[in-house]
Enzyme design. Structure first.
Site, PDB file in Angstrom:
ATOM      1  N   ARG A  70      -9.105  -0.696   3.150  1.00 35.74           N
ATOM      2  CA  ARG A  70      -8.945  -0.767   1.694  1.00 35.74           C
ATOM      3  C   ARG A  70      -9.560  -2.066   1.161  1.00 35.74           C
ATOM      4  NH1 ARG A  70      -2.839   1.830   0.936  1.00 35.74           N
ATOM      5  NH2 ARG A  70      -3.327   3.648   2.221  1.00 35.74           N
TER       6      ARG A  70
ATOM      7  N   ARG B 173       2.933  -3.153   9.022  1.00 42.10           N
ATOM      8  CA  ARG B 173       4.140  -3.616   8.330  1.00 42.10           C
ATOM      9  C   ARG B 173       5.392  -3.424   9.181  1.00 42.10           C
ATOM     10  NH1 ARG B 173       3.293  -2.273   1.831  1.00 42.10           N
ATOM     11  NH2 ARG B 173       1.395  -3.536   1.630  1.00 42.10           N
TER      12      ARG B 173
ATOM     13  N   GLU C 128       7.757  -2.182   0.871  1.00 39.13           N
ATOM     14  CA  GLU C 128       7.297  -0.824   1.156  1.00 39.13           C
ATOM     15  C   GLU C 128       6.719  -0.701   2.568  1.00 39.13           C
ATOM     16  OE1 GLU C 128       4.401   0.690  -1.620  1.00 39.13           O
ATOM     17  OE2 GLU C 128       3.709   2.209  -0.181  1.00 39.13           O
TER      18      GLU C 128
ATOM     19  N   SER D 151       5.393   5.787   2.145  1.00 42.38           N
ATOM     20  CA  SER D 151       5.353   6.416   0.834  1.00 42.38           C
ATOM     21  C   SER D 151       5.082   7.902   1.084  1.00 42.38           C
ATOM     22  CB  SER D 151       4.218   5.798   0.023  1.00 42.38           C
ATOM     23  OG  SER D 151       4.267   6.242  -1.310  1.00 42.38           O
TER      24      SER D 151
ATOM     25  N   ARG E  39      -0.785  -7.301   3.403  1.00 49.17           N
ATOM     26  CA  ARG E  39      -1.872  -6.637   2.675  1.00 49.17           C
ATOM     27  C   ARG E  39      -3.217  -7.023   3.275  1.00 49.17           C
ATOM     28  NH1 ARG E  39      -1.380  -4.227  -2.150  1.00 49.17           N
ATOM     29  NH2 ARG E  39       0.665  -5.168  -2.353  1.00 49.17           N
TER      30      ARG E  39
END
Length: 428
Positions: A262, A391, A349, A352, A277
RNA sequence: GGAGAGGUGGCUGAGUGGUUGAAAGCGGCGGUCUUGAAAACCGUUGAGCGUUUACGCGUUCCGGGGGUUCGAAUCCCUCCCUCUCCGCCA
């Protein structure tokens, strides 16, 4: 992508749904183009019918050798020709406008999705597991990992720049162990089919899942025509593209372990420290292809499949139903799972899970057929992380840290780490 | 990287300018036969859009897009995709 007929018949519900998403009404604009298209089509099709009839006459006349009649008909048709020509151009232009508009509109939220602008208005569904207490000040994962000597941002930056990390020794091993553990759980216990998909895809695949055309800047593109996948949702969901699946094969459940890429274009300055991130991270992704009547239940199931990973790792978490403003482009309803991070003193988070209805299926033309029935219907698609491996590693480090800087290996991971129970600082 | 071949309905596969939305086979559906099933035989079987209360009618679709033509699955251009051979290579 939306069904034009549905918008025509439910224009108020359509605008209402957009409003809940925080967008202005669009049905008027859509229907205006639709109207334009239909009235244009009528005139064009009449002309085409006339031409087709005349052309048949010509065919007959030529076959019977009547050149005079053929020439007369040819002359007659010539007059319509320019109208048809420009009419087809216009039709093309109208269609382009319509698709451009339709393909940029996000999916409409389910009725039970709370209305809100951002993550502060998400709805807490449940909290599971006790938040651990420490008799010392818990550190953040990057402090722990760097002190251990197995988490190296500097070396990664040297070769790749910011937002990359280099894991080594037991932490590299733990990343692999986590992935293995998650894959085994999802395949053996939850019945997902393991897939090892391409991680470079062409743009039609990204259009199918909704990343394109709107979110190109979030993606990495090769010098050729490929993009690096931002999530295995893309290749897994596109398994159903251009397919007609027999309904007794549904639901189909796929799981893949893959790197994700990303650009994080809009996140400059956010989570710059640590591995929360990154431009590149590993993730175990779950995707289900279902019949429309199965998809709501499937979302609950998928979420619990993701939760089970945390249960077995002994990590505390909470489940949120995202509000309309925080949901992704293609989602109708999304559950986020947030894991407790003692070092940050907050939940973050880690998964999801979304149900997209037929939104993606329409874009990629993924359909199913009911045995004995005529015609086909669009499938429903769901995707969810089960879980984000990077994560999860962060969560293990922070939750299993000890005062002396060592980190206990969660019991379920030990078989995957050659029995290792404790990670201690590297010897220099 | 060099050289070729090809993309047709749920699937396989014919078709090279004129009632071709498309032969044939498989599959699906209906029927005959059978105590039932299988086999055999007969019939039937694409999708989108527009229009219509409805029966229906019209139009588009043979990888995508553009062009030639009175008329294109069929000819031309272009893009995409798949495959084969050679070279290189994890």
């Amino acid at each position: 992508m939306f069904d034009l007929k549905w918008i025509r018949e439910n224009s108020e519900a359509f605008d209402e749904g957009l409003k809940r998403r925080g967008l202005g009404p669009l049905s008027a604009e859509v229907l205006k183009i639709d109207e334009e298209r239909r009235s244009h089509l009528q005139a064009l099709q009449d002309a085409q019918a006339e031409r087709n009839n005349a052309s048949k006459e010509i065919g007959k006349a030529k076959a019977s050798g009547d050149e005079a009649a053929a020439n007369a008909a040819i002359e007659k048709v010539a007059k319509i020709k320019s109208f048809i020509q420009s009419g087809e151009d216009t039709e093309r232009e109208i269609n382009e406008r319509l698709t451009a508009l339709l393909s940029s509109i996000p999916n409409l939220p389910h009725d039970d999705v709370p209305i809100g602008e951002d993550e502060t208005q998400n709805e807490l569904m449940r909290q599971v597991g006790g938040v651990p207490s420490f008799d010392f000040e818990p550190k953040e994962h990057f402090e722990i990992g760097e002190a251990l000597g197995y988490l190296d941002f500097e070396t990664a930056a040297k070769m790749s720049g910011s937002r990359f990390v280099l894991l080594s020794g037991p932490l590299a091993r733990m990343e692999r162990a986590l992935a293995q553990f998650m894959l085994d759980l999802q395949t053996e216990t939850h019945g997902y089919t393991e897939v090892s998909p391409p991680i470079m895809v062409k743009k039609n695949a990204l259009y199918g899942t909704g990343q394109l055309p709107k979110f190109e800047e979030d993606l990495f593109k090769t010098t050729g025509d490929h993009y690096l996948i931002p999530t295995a949702e893309v290749p897994l969901t596109n398994i159903a593209a251009d397919c007609i699946i027999d309904d007794d094969y549904l639901p189909r459940r796929y799981v893949a372990y893959s790197p994700c890429f990303r650009s994080e274009a809009g996140s400059a300055g956010r989570d710059t420290r640590g591995m929360i991130r990154q431009h590149q991270f590993m993730k175990v992704e779950l995707v289900s292809i279902t019949r429309p009547d199965q998809s709501d239940e499937e979302l609950e199931r998928m979420t619990s499949c993701a939760e089970e990973v945390l249960n077995r790792l002994g990590l505390a978490y909470q489940v949120l139903k995202l509000c309309t403003g925080d949901m992704g482009f293609g989602a109708r309803r999304t559950f986020d799972i947030e894991v407790w991070l003692p070092g940050q003193d907050t939940y973050r988070e880690i998964s999801s899970c979304s149900v997209c209805g037929d939104f993606q299926a329409r874009r990629m033309n993924g359909r199913y057929r009911v045995e004995g029935e005529k015609g086909t219907h669009f499938v429903h698609t769901l995707n969810g992380s089960g879980l984000a491996v990077g994560r999860t590693l962060v969560a293990v480090l922070e939750n299993y840290q000890q005062a002396d800087g060592s980190v206990v290996v969660p019991e379920v991971l030990r078989p995957y780490m050659n029995g290792l129970e404790l990670i201690e600082p590297a010897k220099k």
